[in-house]
Motif scaffolding. Structure first.
Motif, mmCIF file in Angstrom:
data_model
loop_
_atom_site.group_PDB
_atom_site.id
_atom_site.type_symbol
_atom_site.label_atom_id
_atom_site.label_comp_id
_atom_site.label_asym_id
_atom_site.label_seq_id
_atom_site.Cartn_x
_atom_site.Cartn_y
_atom_site.Cartn_z
ATOM 1 N N SER A 181 3.878 -11.024 -11.713
ATOM 2 C CA SER A 181 5.333 -11.174 -11.760
ATOM 3 C C SER A 181 5.998 -10.306 -10.711
ATOM 4 N N LEU A 182 5.473 -9.098 -10.573
ATOM 5 C CA LEU A 182 6.032 -8.153 -9.615
ATOM 6 C C LEU A 182 5.973 -8.727 -8.205
ATOM 7 N N LEU A 183 4.784 -9.191 -7.851
ATOM 8 C CA LEU A 183 4.599 -9.721 -6.505
ATOM 9 C C LEU A 183 5.422 -10.977 -6.291
ATOM 10 N N GLU A 184 5.415 -11.827 -7.316
ATOM 11 C CA GLU A 184 6.167 -13.078 -7.234
ATOM 12 C C GLU A 184 7.633 -12.790 -6.939
ATOM 13 N N THR A 185 8.202 -11.869 -7.725
ATOM 14 C CA THR A 185 9.617 -11.555 -7.566
ATOM 15 C C THR A 185 9.874 -10.866 -6.229
ATOM 16 N N LEU A 186 9.020 -9.924 -5.884
ATOM 17 C CA LEU A 186 9.246 -9.174 -4.642
ATOM 18 C C LEU A 186 9.154 -10.080 -3.428
ATOM 19 N N LEU A 187 8.175 -10.969 -3.435
ATOM 20 C CA LEU A 187 8.020 -11.839 -2.274
ATOM 21 C C LEU A 187 9.204 -12.784 -2.128
ATOM 22 N N LYS A 188 9.811 -13.095 -3.297
ATOM 23 C CA LYS A 188 10.930 -14.015 -3.266
ATOM 24 C C LYS A 188 12.229 -13.302 -2.901
ATOM 25 N N GLU A 189 12.404 -12.091 -3.441
ATOM 26 C CA GLU A 189 13.707 -11.434 -3.349
ATOM 27 C C GLU A 189 13.841 -10.482 -2.169
ATOM 28 N N THR A 190 12.749 -10.116 -1.543
ATOM 29 C CA THR A 190 12.863 -9.114 -0.487
ATOM 30 C C THR A 190 12.331 -9.665 0.831
ATOM 31 N N THR A 191 12.719 -8.997 1.895
ATOM 32 C CA THR A 191 12.211 -9.379 3.201
ATOM 33 C C THR A 191 10.921 -8.617 3.456
ATOM 34 N N SER A 192 10.130 -9.078 4.397
ATOM 35 C CA SER A 192 8.859 -8.412 4.638
ATOM 36 C C SER A 192 9.080 -7.010 5.188
ATOM 37 N N ALA A 193 10.226 -6.766 5.803
ATOM 38 C CA ALA A 193 10.506 -5.418 6.295
ATOM 39 C C ALA A 193 10.782 -4.476 5.135
ATOM 40 N N GLN A 194 11.347 -5.017 4.051
ATOM 41 C CA GLN A 194 11.641 -4.177 2.892
ATOM 42 C C GLN A 194 10.372 -3.814 2.133
ATOM 43 N N LEU A 195 9.493 -4.786 1.965
ATOM 44 C CA LEU A 195 8.286 -4.575 1.176
ATOM 45 C C LEU A 195 7.244 -3.885 2.057
#
Lengths: 348, 379
Positions: A181-195
């Motif tokens: 869930s964490l990865l799913e949400t992060l990949l959707k909600e953030t840019t690759s520069a943020q993550l």
């Protein structure tokens, strides 16, 4: 979206439980804060949250504001005077003239954290949830926490909130619901520069390594960058004779990092003074070990005498942490992590 | 949007505990947020179900208890005692202890019949009384020839995403054989067999990236399809936490009866905090707590023999916890680096270092657990 106000997100992962994910997260957060960054810590270990205990804010409750949740403040921005190592020696010889030059002035950034423990009615309540419910909670934590919240009491309420520099996410062991869930949400909600990526924690034994290898494979499969591997609980310094014992063997983390082609960030020894700092709020003192291991009888008494009168030292956790022997170790780790993040920014 | 966290936290645990009562239907889409769970009685009827592509499937799936539960009960009929090894905290030594318990029991000569555990509970908790009921049928199952037999033990690894048992037992390269009557567990010795997801992975380092429902499916298979045969004791090693794996193991075994749980902890408060949650879970789920083992208590420096506490029991450790909660304290095992080494190499610690203080402490705990479930050893 609240996550837009976060500049960099770092995950702390491990396939194995009890290797020190929360303790590493805590120390990364304190070290980043001591370098003047604003730091947030999100605890997504829903069934066994430990972060509040580490930061000494177990009794706190989460506040709700229009638009989301306000994380609990561990300490605001401030500054502290670090008593340098040389000071203690100087004190002993009664020459206080030197001390002033050895003291270092540090300013630290604010630190906030959020955990499910802040929502539970009692600290011993079990959170008996199946996957979908955990997924919903992780998503809610990620999407509705106001990391960059400035309280309305602030002098200039019209100014937009300052974004958070680093968000550290402490995870439960494994590669299951919370992680997906964490990865799913992060990949959707953030840019690759943020993550920014993940710091993977292990202990040196083969048992732990074999689980952590699974976690590295998880990162590879999900496309999450591994910032590096931290080997925790590597060696224990006997408080009596100074002998370093490899309680959980040694060197496994480095070998694994090499095998998987990821960076090895460093070995962190077991330090009972850190445990005492977290559990009892005692400022770490190391004079006994530093003096050398020869005069056994004398020192043993010294230690035992000291155990009793010292209770909780005043001051903030972040200030006391600067006296901990692990602080320089984490300074090095943070430096490497930040360099790695910066170098990637150059590429992009 | 105004988040309402309190609602979801304060909703009764019974909701989750009673959820897996029917078999999971095949879904066409992932479960939505706030999904009541495709196995639950509310499936297809909850608020979150409106608009979910699975709604029809969930709503029309047969209600009522999972038809497989009686099959599991039948399959495990020959298993005389079932004990869970639990801890809210990770890395406190659940798997180490499970393997030590398994080694400790396996091959021991049993003294007399397996006795009915004493009904007066040492933890005296009213919550647990109802669990006593399924004990009855044990008596008729036991045949006379059982006397003075070697104890056979099965060890099931319910930690799906971080299986450690195969490595600790030194069988991590084995694979499972499937026959017409089911999956054969991996036999470590004549008296000890085990089952873990590790035996099924194509490569030993593969990550198992599964959500809850899939994990539950495998746990069910481990109980239903594995030929456990006539075991004296089935130990179930669990992952940390109070979630899917724990709920599933409990609900699948409930009908046949779980004899109890051994809780493992380390002395410091950070671990005890999570163990308190696990105690809460056991009480809510009606699992009898056989006792608490304190692991990694004290470390003897190999150089100066001075004992120091790596993980300080600042709040009184497990002893105090047991006192507060009215539980049995099964023993305290010192931190011995050789235990970890033995686990890394899949060796039997008690056999390699029979005279070490740790071995003696472990032996005491094994006997304590045995006593609590009515298995006593010949000396």
């Amino acid at each position: 979206m609240p996550l837009d106000n976060v500049k960099k997100i770092i995950l702390v992962l491990s396939g194995k439980g009890g290797v020190g994910k929360s303790s590493v997260t805590t120390q990364l957060a304190l070290t980043l804060s001591l370098q003047g960054h604003s730091v947030g810590v999100l605890d997504v270990d829903l069934t066994g949250p430990s972060i509040p205990r580490f930061f000494g804010c177990e009794g706190e409750k989460v506040q709700q504001a229009p638009g989301g949740l306000i994380p609990v403040q561990v300490h605001p921005a401030g500054s502290t005077t670090i008593p340098a190592v040389a000071k203690e020696k100087a004190d002993k010889t009664n020459s206080t003239t030197e001390t002033s030059t050895e003291e270092k002035q540090f300013s630290y950034g604010p630190l906030t954290c959020l955990s499910l423990a802040f929502i539970l009615s009692s600290r011993s309540t079990a959170v008996i949830w199946r996957g979908p419910k955990k997924t919903a909670m992780v998503r809610q934590f990620l999407t509705s926490t106001l990391w960059a919240y400035t309280p309305p009491t602030a002098t200039s309420s019209s100014t937009p909130p300052t974004p958070l520099d680093y968000l550290l996410i402490d995870t439960p062991p494994g590669t299951s619901d919370e992680h997906i869930s964490l990865l799913e949400t992060l990949l959707k909600e953030t840019t690759s520069a943020q993550l920014a990526g993940a710091v993977v924690v292990t202990t040196p034994q083969a048992i732990s390594i074999s689980d952590v290898k699974k976690e590295l494979n998880f990162c590879a499969k999900t496309g999450l960058r591994v910032l590096g591997v931290v080997e925790n609980m590597a060696g224990y310094v006997c408080p009596c004779c100074g002998e370093v014992a490899n309680v959980f063997s040694k060197g496994g983390g480095e070998v694994m990092a090499r095998e998987f082609g990821v960076k090895f960030l460093g070995s962190v020894p077991l330090d009972p003074a850190f445990v005492a700092l977290v559990e009892e709020g005692r400022r770490p003192v190391y004079e006994v070990i530093g003096a050398g291991g020869e005069e056994n009888g004398d020192e043993q008494e010294e230690v035992e005498e000291e155990e009793k009168p010292r209770e909780k030292d005043p001051g903030l956790l972040v200030e006391k942490y600067t006296s901990c022997s692990l602080y320089p170790v984490f300074e090095g780790i943070v430096k490497e992590v930040l360099a790695d993040i910066a170098s990637r920014e150059g590429e992009v | 949007m105004a988040p309402t966290l309190e609602d979801s936290v304060t909703s009764p645990a019974s909701e989750a505990l009673n959820a897996p009562l029917k078999s999971a239907p095949a879904l066409v889409a992932p479960e939505p947020e706030h999904c009541p769970g495709p196995e639950s009685q509310q499936a297809g009827k909850g608020d979150a179900c409106a608009g979910c592509p699975n709604q029809q499937i969930c709503a029309t799936a047969p209600k009522g208890p999972d038809p497989d539960i009686p099959i599991i009960t039948e399959r495990l009929r020959g298993v005389k005692r079932k004990v869970l090894v639990l801890s809210g905290k990770g890395g406190v030594g659940k798997s180490t202890f499970s393997s030590l318990l398994a080694w400790g029991f396996a091959g021991q000569a049993r003294k007399g019949k397996i006795q009915k555990p004493k009904t007066e509970l040492e933890n005296g908790s009213a919550h647990n009384l109802e669990v006593q009921a399924p004990e009855e049928h044990d008596e008729d199952m036991e045949d006379e020839e059982d006397e003075e037999k070697e104890i056979t033990v099965g060890l099931m690894d319910a930690d799906i995403t971080g299986p450690s048992i195969p490595k600790m037992l030194g069988v991590d390269n084995e694979t499972i054989h499937v026959s017409s009557s089911g999956w054969s567990p991996v036999w470590v010795s004549d008296t000890l067999c085990t089952m873990s997801i590790q035996f099924m992975l194509p490569s030993r380092d593969d990550a198992v990236i599964w959500r809850g429902a899939k994990k539950n499916g495998l746990i069910k298979k481990f109980l239903m399809d594995v030929e456990w045969g006539g075991l004296d004791l089935l130990l179930v090693d669990t992952p940390p936490g109070t979630s899917d794996e724990h709920l599933s193991v409990n609900s699948y075994l409930k009908e046949g009866g779980v004899d109890g749980a051994v809780l493992v902890t380390t002395p410091q408060e950070v671990a005890l905090l999570d163990v308190r949650k696990e105690i809460d879970f056991c009480r809510k789920a009606g699992i009898k707590i056989l006792g608490v083992v304190e692991n990694m208590a004290g470390f003897v420096c190999p150089n100066c023999r001075h004992q120091s506490q790596i993980f300080k029991p600042t709040t009184g450790g497990a002893r105090r916890l047991c006192k507060e909660e009215g539980l049995k304290f099964l023993g305290s095992v010192p931190l011995d680096p050789r235990i970890g080494m033995a686990c890394d190499y899949g060796e039997r610690f008690g056999e390699a270092y029979p005279d070490s203080p740790a071995s003696k402490a472990i032996d005491e705990v094994v006997r304590g657990v045995g006593k609590a479930v009515g298995i006593e050893f010949e000396d």
